[in-house]
Design a protein around this motif. Structure first.
Motif, PDB file in Angstrom:
ATOM      1  N   ALA A 156      74.534  12.455  65.597  1.00 51.77           N
ATOM      2  CA  ALA A 156      73.452  13.396  65.888  1.00 51.77           C
ATOM      3  C   ALA A 156      72.207  13.058  65.079  1.00 51.77           C
ATOM      4  O   ALA A 156      71.079  13.070  65.606  1.00 51.77           O
ATOM      5  CB  ALA A 156      73.908  14.822  65.591  1.00 51.77           C
ATOM      6  N   ASP A 183      70.903  16.030  78.216  1.00 52.49           N
ATOM      7  CA  ASP A 183      71.538  14.740  77.941  1.00 52.49           C
ATOM      8  C   ASP A 183      70.881  13.983  76.788  1.00 52.49           C
ATOM      9  O   ASP A 183      71.478  13.058  76.236  1.00 52.49           O
ATOM     10  CB  ASP A 183      71.587  13.864  79.192  1.00 52.49           C
ATOM     11  N   LEU A 218      69.822  15.568  73.984  1.00 49.29           N
ATOM     12  CA  LEU A 218      70.024  16.290  72.731  1.00 49.29           C
ATOM     13  C   LEU A 218      71.079  15.571  71.883  1.00 49.29           C
ATOM     14  O   LEU A 218      72.048  15.026  72.409  1.00 49.29           O
ATOM     15  CB  LEU A 218      70.474  17.720  73.011  1.00 49.29           C
ATOM     16  N   THR A 245      71.270   8.727  75.339  1.00 48.32           N
ATOM     17  CA  THR A 245      71.755   9.927  76.023  1.00 48.32           C
ATOM     18  C   THR A 245      73.277   9.996  75.949  1.00 48.32           C
ATOM     19  O   THR A 245      73.942   9.038  75.551  1.00 48.32           O
ATOM     20  CB  THR A 245      71.345   9.962  77.510  1.00 48.32           C
ATOM     21  N   ILE A 304      74.203  14.432  69.841  1.00 51.52           N
ATOM     22  CA  ILE A 304      75.627  14.769  69.927  1.00 51.52           C
ATOM     23  C   ILE A 304      76.362  14.320  68.667  1.00 51.52           C
ATOM     24  O   ILE A 304      75.884  13.469  67.916  1.00 51.52           O
ATOM     25  CB  ILE A 304      76.299  14.126  71.145  1.00 51.52           C
ATOM     26  N   ARG A 305      77.531  14.910  68.463  1.00 50.00           N
ATOM     27  CA  ARG A 305      78.468  14.421  67.461  1.00 50.00           C
ATOM     28  C   ARG A 305      79.721  13.970  68.191  1.00 50.00           C
ATOM     29  O   ARG A 305      80.122  14.573  69.188  1.00 50.00           O
ATOM     30  CB  ARG A 305      78.779  15.503  66.431  1.00 50.00           C
ATOM     31  N   VAL A 348      76.589  15.532  79.655  1.00 54.89           N
ATOM     32  CA  VAL A 348      76.523  16.943  79.289  1.00 54.89           C
ATOM     33  C   VAL A 348      77.850  17.616  79.620  1.00 54.89           C
ATOM     34  O   VAL A 348      78.386  17.445  80.719  1.00 54.89           O
ATOM     35  CB  VAL A 348      75.362  17.636  80.036  1.00 54.89           C
ATOM     36  N   ALA A 385      72.906  22.480  72.256  1.00 51.09           N
ATOM     37  CA  ALA A 385      72.823  22.892  73.657  1.00 51.09           C
ATOM     38  C   ALA A 385      73.253  24.338  73.901  1.00 51.09           C
ATOM     39  O   ALA A 385      72.530  25.088  74.574  1.00 51.09           O
ATOM     40  CB  ALA A 385      73.628  21.936  74.531  1.00 51.09           C
ATOM     41  N   GLU A 424      83.124  14.749  72.449  1.00 52.43           N
ATOM     42  CA  GLU A 424      81.732  14.882  72.030  1.00 52.43           C
ATOM     43  C   GLU A 424      81.329  16.351  72.000  1.00 52.43           C
ATOM     44  O   GLU A 424      81.786  17.139  72.833  1.00 52.43           O
ATOM     45  CB  GLU A 424      80.818  14.116  72.999  1.00 52.43           C
ATOM     46  N   GLU A 425      80.491  16.697  71.055  1.00 53.34           N
ATOM     47  CA  GLU A 425      79.927  18.040  70.971  1.00 53.34           C
ATOM     48  C   GLU A 425      78.417  17.927  70.825  1.00 53.34           C
ATOM     49  O   GLU A 425      77.917  17.024  70.147  1.00 53.34           O
ATOM     50  CB  GLU A 425      80.504  18.808  69.778  1.00 53.34           C
ATOM     51  N   CYS A 426      77.710  18.846  71.472  1.00 51.44           N
ATOM     52  CA  CYS A 426      76.252  18.912  71.351  1.00 51.44           C
ATOM     53  C   CYS A 426      75.920  20.258  70.716  1.00 51.44           C
ATOM     54  O   CYS A 426      75.825  21.270  71.412  1.00 51.44           O
ATOM     55  CB  CYS A 426      75.593  18.781  72.716  1.00 51.44           C
TER      56      CYS A 426
END
Length: 352
Positions: free
Chosen positions: A21, A154, A156, A260, A158-159, A263, A206, A201-203
């Motif tokens: 991220a 898409d 944003l 990207t 992510i981890r 999502v 979002a 994956e986590e955002c």
């Protein structure tokens, strides 16, 4: 090594590996060298082409869906007509043209763009004229809100987490003898099942963004449409880079390629429901556009002399093009009719 790569290497040497991220945020939004802060990446001359840049019918159909939702909710005036991540203003320009078919809507609309890039803000003003710009959705006014976000989530940060024999470990950006590389951090607690080798994956940003949008819609009325590529509670490494319309190693040229990830619509829907709004089930972009009359619109445009309309229709709706990979989801207030083309999702917030 790009100028931004040198900065990232120095940071890692000083403080240790960084999360994916953090890496994405630096690459995309660094004030001096960030991808979105230094260029117009859209269209044939850029690195990728979004649906609004393919053909006007995409924006027109989005605009007509919002217009129907506005009429279904009693034609509130004034209201905020917003776009998150508006690129160079193509989608909003097409929406503004389409909503003129709903008497009074264009006059009641207060156009507001959520845009972090100073460069793109100027591009948007050049195209759309005097519009309001905000840094985040939290700054949206307390009034009816009709919002569109196409290929916004898409980008944003992510981890990523990878399952090992010992548990889940976060994937981090560190250093090798030749440059940047991905490695694993310590074991962390993650409430997901998985087998060794699985990646999730986590955002983090979002759901909070959707919740802020949904709170306004639940309280004041309106609707939001989100279009992006992705799925539902997915597994797998979807982190990717695009440069000159071709994939490349996301660690190869920091600041010079678009970064990207797919999502995950499940936490977005749950966030909307937590905020008191209704969320739709995600639909394939092709199915949604066809349900709105995309094929008939393409035929009329072809008859009027638009030689590219049918090819654009295929690109937007065909399963082998954008039709299945991209999904559309909508939210609207309780008691209001669904946004055209969508059905309410049967999901409780406590399932998030």
């Amino acid at each position: 090594m790009t100028p931004l790569a040198q900065i990232i290497v120095q940071r890692i040497r000083a403080t240790g590996p960084i999360t994916l991220a953090d890496y994405m945020e630096i690459c995309l939004l660094d004030p001096r060298h960030g991808y979105y802060t230094t260029r117009d990446p859209f269209g044939a001359a850029g690195d990728f082409t979004t649906a609004p840049e393919i053909h006007q019918m995409f924006g027109e159909l989005c605009g007509l869906a919002l217009a129907q939702a506005w009429m279904d909710q009693g034609r509130p005036a004034p209201f905020t007509l917003a776009e998150a991540g508006p690129g160079r203003g193509t989608l909003m320009a097409d929406i503004l043209r389409a909503i003129r078919k709903a008497p009074g809507m264009a006059e009641a609309a207060e156009v507001t763009l959520i845009e972090a890039s100073a460069h793109l803000r100027q591009v948007q003003r050049d195209r759309l004229g005097a519009v309001a710009h905000l840094d985040s959705v939290e700054e949206l006014p307390s009034k009816p809100l009709f919002l569109i976000a196409n290929e916004f989530f898409d980008a944003l940060p992510i981890r990523q987490y990878q399952r090992t024999n010992d548990g889940w470990c976060e994937r981090m950006v560190g250093l090798s003898d030749t440059g940047l590389r991905l490695g694993l951090g310590p074991v962390v607690q993650l409430p997901r099942n998985g087998r060794p080798g699985d990646v999730v994956e986590e955002c983090p940003a979002a759901p909070a963004i959707v919740e802020a949008i949904a709170r306004r819609i639940a309280a004041y009325g309106g609707a939001a449409i989100f279009v992006d590529y992705g799925g539902w509670n997915g597994y797998g490494d979807t982190f990717q880079a695009l440069r000159n319309h071709a994939p490349e190693d996301p660690l190869a040229r920091p600041g010079e390629a678009d970064l990207t990830a797919h999502v995950d619509f499940a936490p977005l829907a749950a966030a909307a429901i937590r905020a008191g709004a209704i969320a739709s089930r995600p639909m394939r972009q092709g199915d949604w556009l066809l349900s709105l009359g995309a094929a008939q619109r393409a035929e009329r445009l072809t008859a009027a002399g638009d030689a590219g309309a049918m090819a654009a229709l295929r690109r937007l709706t065909h399963p082998d093009e954008m039709g299945h990979l991209f999904k559309a989801m909508a939210i609207w207030p309780k008691g209001a009719p669904p946004v055209p083309g969508f059905d309410a999702l049967r999901l409780h917030a406590d399932h998030a």
